[in-house]
Design a protein around this motif. Structure first.
Motif, PDB file in Angstrom:
ATOM      1  N   SER A 155       0.816  -1.194   0.000  1.00 39.28           N
ATOM      2  CA  SER A 155       0.000   0.000   0.000  1.00 39.28           C
ATOM      3  C   SER A 155       0.859   1.258   0.000  1.00 39.28           C
ATOM      4  N   ILE A 156       0.427   2.274  -0.769  1.00 38.69           N
ATOM      5  CA  ILE A 156       1.088   3.572  -0.717  1.00 38.69           C
ATOM      6  C   ILE A 156       0.296   4.565   0.140  1.00 38.69           C
ATOM      7  N   ALA A 157      -0.887   4.161   0.629  1.00 37.37           N
ATOM      8  CA  ALA A 157      -1.787   5.046   1.374  1.00 37.37           C
ATOM      9  C   ALA A 157      -2.105   6.294   0.550  1.00 37.37           C
ATOM     10  N   PRO A 158      -2.908   6.140  -0.524  1.00 41.19           N
ATOM     11  CA  PRO A 158      -3.145   7.257  -1.438  1.00 41.19           C
ATOM     12  C   PRO A 158      -4.092   8.308  -0.871  1.00 41.19           C
ATOM     13  N   SER A 159      -3.818   9.561  -1.208  1.00 37.20           N
ATOM     14  CA  SER A 159      -4.715  10.656  -0.847  1.00 37.20           C
ATOM     15  C   SER A 159      -4.545  11.766  -1.872  1.00 37.20           C
ATOM     16  N   GLY A 160      -5.658  12.352  -2.287  1.00 37.76           N
ATOM     17  CA  GLY A 160      -5.611  13.363  -3.335  1.00 37.76           C
ATOM     18  C   GLY A 160      -5.465  12.716  -4.697  1.00 37.76           C
ATOM     19  N   MET A 161      -6.049  13.343  -5.711  1.00 43.83           N
ATOM     20  CA  MET A 161      -6.040  12.752  -7.051  1.00 43.83           C
ATOM     21  C   MET A 161      -6.397  13.833  -8.058  1.00 43.83           C
ATOM     22  N   ALA A 162      -5.621  13.923  -9.129  1.00 40.89           N
ATOM     23  CA  ALA A 162      -5.901  14.945 -10.137  1.00 40.89           C
ATOM     24  C   ALA A 162      -5.344  14.525 -11.487  1.00 40.89           C
TER      25      ALA A 162
ATOM     26  N   GLY B 277      -1.224  11.445  -4.449  1.00 41.52           N
ATOM     27  CA  GLY B 277      -0.324  11.609  -3.319  1.00 41.52           C
ATOM     28  C   GLY B 277      -0.191  10.329  -2.520  1.00 41.52           C
ATOM     29  N   SER B 278       0.985  10.112  -1.956  1.00 38.97           N
ATOM     30  CA  SER B 278       1.222   8.978  -1.064  1.00 38.97           C
ATOM     31  C   SER B 278       1.466   9.491   0.350  1.00 38.97           C
ATOM     32  N   LEU B 279       0.619   9.066   1.274  1.00 41.64           N
ATOM     33  CA  LEU B 279       0.824   9.403   2.681  1.00 41.64           C
ATOM     34  C   LEU B 279       1.904   8.532   3.313  1.00 41.64           C
ATOM     35  N   LYS B 280       1.910   7.265   2.957  1.00 44.02           N
ATOM     36  CA  LYS B 280       2.822   6.319   3.612  1.00 44.02           C
ATOM     37  C   LYS B 280       4.274   6.580   3.257  1.00 44.02           C
ATOM     38  N   PHE B 281       4.554   6.766   1.966  1.00 44.60           N
ATOM     39  CA  PHE B 281       5.935   6.895   1.512  1.00 44.60           C
ATOM     40  C   PHE B 281       6.347   8.335   1.239  1.00 44.60           C
ATOM     41  N   GLY B 282       5.401   9.265   1.265  1.00 41.84           N
ATOM     42  CA  GLY B 282       5.747  10.665   1.115  1.00 41.84           C
ATOM     43  C   GLY B 282       6.236  11.042  -0.255  1.00 41.84           C
ATOM     44  N   TYR B 283       5.455  10.748  -1.282  1.00 40.87           N
ATOM     45  CA  TYR B 283       5.798  11.195  -2.624  1.00 40.87           C
ATOM     46  C   TYR B 283       4.527  11.467  -3.413  1.00 40.87           C
TER      47      TYR B 283
ATOM     48  N   GLY C 151      -3.174  26.114 -14.533  1.00 33.69           N
ATOM     49  CA  GLY C 151      -2.661  24.924 -15.192  1.00 33.69           C
ATOM     50  C   GLY C 151      -1.522  24.257 -14.453  1.00 33.69           C
ATOM     51  N   LEU C 152      -1.137  24.781 -13.292  1.00 31.62           N
ATOM     52  CA  LEU C 152      -0.049  24.201 -12.504  1.00 31.62           C
ATOM     53  C   LEU C 152      -0.609  23.262 -11.434  1.00 31.62           C
ATOM     54  N   LEU C 153       0.236  22.360 -10.970  1.00 30.24           N
ATOM     55  CA  LEU C 153      -0.134  21.425  -9.916  1.00 30.24           C
ATOM     56  C   LEU C 153       0.186  22.007  -8.546  1.00 30.24           C
ATOM     57  N   TYR C 154      -0.719  21.759  -7.604  1.00 32.75           N
ATOM     58  CA  TYR C 154      -0.553  22.199  -6.228  1.00 32.75           C
ATOM     59  C   TYR C 154      -0.735  20.984  -5.311  1.00 32.75           C
ATOM     60  N   VAL C 155       0.081  20.903  -4.265  1.00 35.18           N
ATOM     61  CA  VAL C 155      -0.049  19.817  -3.302  1.00 35.18           C
ATOM     62  C   VAL C 155      -0.091  20.385  -1.890  1.00 35.18           C
ATOM     63  N   LEU C 156      -0.760  19.645  -1.007  1.00 35.13           N
ATOM     64  CA  LEU C 156      -0.769  19.929   0.428  1.00 35.13           C
ATOM     65  C   LEU C 156      -0.011  18.836   1.147  1.00 35.13           C
TER      66      LEU C 156
ATOM     67  N   ILE D 166       1.809  13.514   1.404  1.00 40.31           N
ATOM     68  CA  ILE D 166       1.035  14.289   0.437  1.00 40.31           C
ATOM     69  C   ILE D 166      -0.439  13.984   0.647  1.00 40.31           C
ATOM     70  N   ARG D 167      -1.176  14.996   1.114  1.00 41.87           N
ATOM     71  CA  ARG D 167      -2.588  14.800   1.434  1.00 41.87           C
ATOM     72  C   ARG D 167      -3.508  15.133   0.263  1.00 41.87           C
ATOM     73  N   ASP D 168      -3.175  16.180  -0.498  1.00 40.02           N
ATOM     74  CA  ASP D 168      -4.054  16.566  -1.594  1.00 40.02           C
ATOM     75  C   ASP D 168      -3.212  17.026  -2.771  1.00 40.02           C
ATOM     76  N   VAL D 169      -3.738  16.829  -3.967  1.00 37.14           N
ATOM     77  CA  VAL D 169      -3.121  17.339  -5.187  1.00 37.14           C
ATOM     78  C   VAL D 169      -4.231  17.792  -6.113  1.00 37.14           C
ATOM     79  N   LYS D 170      -4.068  18.995  -6.690  1.00 41.05           N
ATOM     80  CA  LYS D 170      -5.064  19.528  -7.619  1.00 41.05           C
ATOM     81  C   LYS D 170      -4.367  20.374  -8.678  1.00 41.05           C
ATOM     82  N   GLN D 171      -4.992  20.429  -9.854  1.00 40.40           N
ATOM     83  CA  GLN D 171      -4.541  21.369 -10.867  1.00 40.40           C
ATOM     84  C   GLN D 171      -5.244  22.694 -10.650  1.00 40.40           C
ATOM     85  N   GLY D 172      -4.459  23.788 -10.604  1.00 42.52           N
ATOM     86  CA  GLY D 172      -5.029  25.102 -10.402  1.00 42.52           C
ATOM     87  C   GLY D 172      -5.530  25.722 -11.691  1.00 42.52           C
TER      88      GLY D 172
END
Length: 371
Positions: free
Chosen positions: A287-294, A312-318, A352-357, A343-349
């Motif tokens: 498991s990578i423990a996924p969170s956020g998707m875009a 985003g991967s919570l477990k491995f941090g990438y 047109g750029l990617l943003y992560v929390l 990485i909790r969230d990822v979205k396209q702004g």
């Protein structure tokens, strides 16, 4: 205000993983820091960001990175464990109606139980508070648990809202039953009613909001370029999945899974396939423990990245950059790996750029700048 230099951002996060098809990897730029376990980010038309903090705060972040005071009017949340104030979404017509949607772990009135709820409110003209708050969906039943709230919101092209719902961990068998909201993907109109074309409308013993079932705990959902909804969900110990949820379909949890019980041992029937239950588009073991998707729909990073899926991967941090071909995963590339930030969230702004929390006590909103 927190706006470190690009040099400090690189020291914190490390250089993005190189790819043979990208001449120069994007560089991470910290927009703001000092966020306490941020969970979701929404983009406002004036260039500001709206960010939720799991403890129950919602903050505006200016385009220059200035971090505003918490907004007034946020309802009480059951903060703790995986619960709290979670995803947030600006209405597609926000410029006219100033409407926001946000989901959170809602405490039971006078009791210890809780469940995922979806609220609708308007941002005040001065940006200091939420007004005209209304709960438009409340998960049933409420459960005494601090786990598996799900809670990603997506507005479909027809204006309906999708909301992912976890099965609360202790009630996994309920994910296979249609008389409750546990382990479901629901679809509602913006007033909270169930659309007439939902798959279980009029079926005895089934809740009309349900779109699909047999899910575990989805913390990522997004529209693909063709308008279809994609989602991922946490597996137990292995078996995180990407699915394209179809109306009325059963995605198998907890009868079939590519994961296993924590500490070992089979789950459900110990199978990975069963007739009448859908196979995932892709799964991860371990498991990578996924969170956020875009999906990336812009060409800001070049043709090789356009159409890629980011998770985003919570477990491995990438941040996982996923290449797709003919609806299948053909390659994965790890970005932001050296920083090891959750990485909790990822979205396209809108730019047109990617943003992560990053999900930390000193959480950050990060922009990926094309180099």
């Amino acid at each position: 205000m927190h706006s470190p230099s690009s040099r400090n951002a690189l020291l914190f996060l490390g250089v993005l993983a190189a790819s043979s098809i990208v001449a120069a990897a994007p560089r991470p730029e910290v927009v703001t820091s000092g966020l306490e376990n941020p969970w979701g980010v929404a983009f406002l038309p004036d260039g500001r960001f709206l960010v939720t903090e799991k403890a129950g705060r919602m903050r505006l972040v200016s385009a220059d990175g200035s971090l505003g005071a918490p907004l007034a009017g946020v309802p009480p949340v059951a903060a703790g464990g995986q619960g709290g104030l979670l995803d947030v979404l600006a209405d597609s017509d926000f410029e006219k109606n100033r409407t926001l949607y946000f989901c959170f772990s809602q405490p039971e009135a006078g009791g210890p139980a809780n469940g995922t709820a979806l609220a609708r409110a308007q941002l005040s003209a001065d940006g200091s508070r939420l007004e005209n708050l209304r709960i438009i969906f409340s998960q049933r039943p409420k459960v005494v648990s601090r786990n598996h709230f799900g809670c990603r919101i997506v507005e479909a092209r027809d204006g309906t809202l999708f909301l992912t719902l976890g099965e609360r961990f202790s009630r996994k068998e309920d994910a296979q039953k249609l008389d409750n909201h546990l382990g479901k993907l629901v679809r509602i109109a913006k007033d909270g009613t169930a659309p007439a074309d939902n798959p279980f409308v009029g079926r005895p013993g089934a809740l009309p909001e349900i779109w699909s079932y047999g899910h575990r705990n989805s913390q990522g959902a997004t529209l693909a370029p063709d308008g279809k909804l994609w989602m991922h969900e946490h597996g137990p110990q292995g078996g995180d999945e990407i699915n394209i949820p179809q109306a009325g379909h059963n995605y198998g949890w907890p009868v079939i899974t590519y994961g296993e019980n924590y500490g070992g041992g089979k789950i459900g029937e110990g199978l990975t396939r069963k007739e009448g239950m859908e196979q995932p588009l892709h799964y991860w073991v371990p498991s990578i423990a996924p969170s956020g998707m875009a999906f990336l729909t812009s060409d800001r990073y070049g043709a090789a990245w356009k159409g890629n899926l980011f998770v985003g991967s919570l477990k491995f941090g990438y941040l996982d950059r996923i290449e797709l071909r003919d609806g299948k995963v053909v390659a994965e590339h790890r970005l932001l790996e050296e920083g090891r930030a959750r990485i909790r969230d990822v979205k396209q702004g809108p730019d047109g750029l990617l943003y992560v929390l990053t999900d930390e006590s000193d959480g950050k909103l990060i922009r990926l700048r094309p180099d």
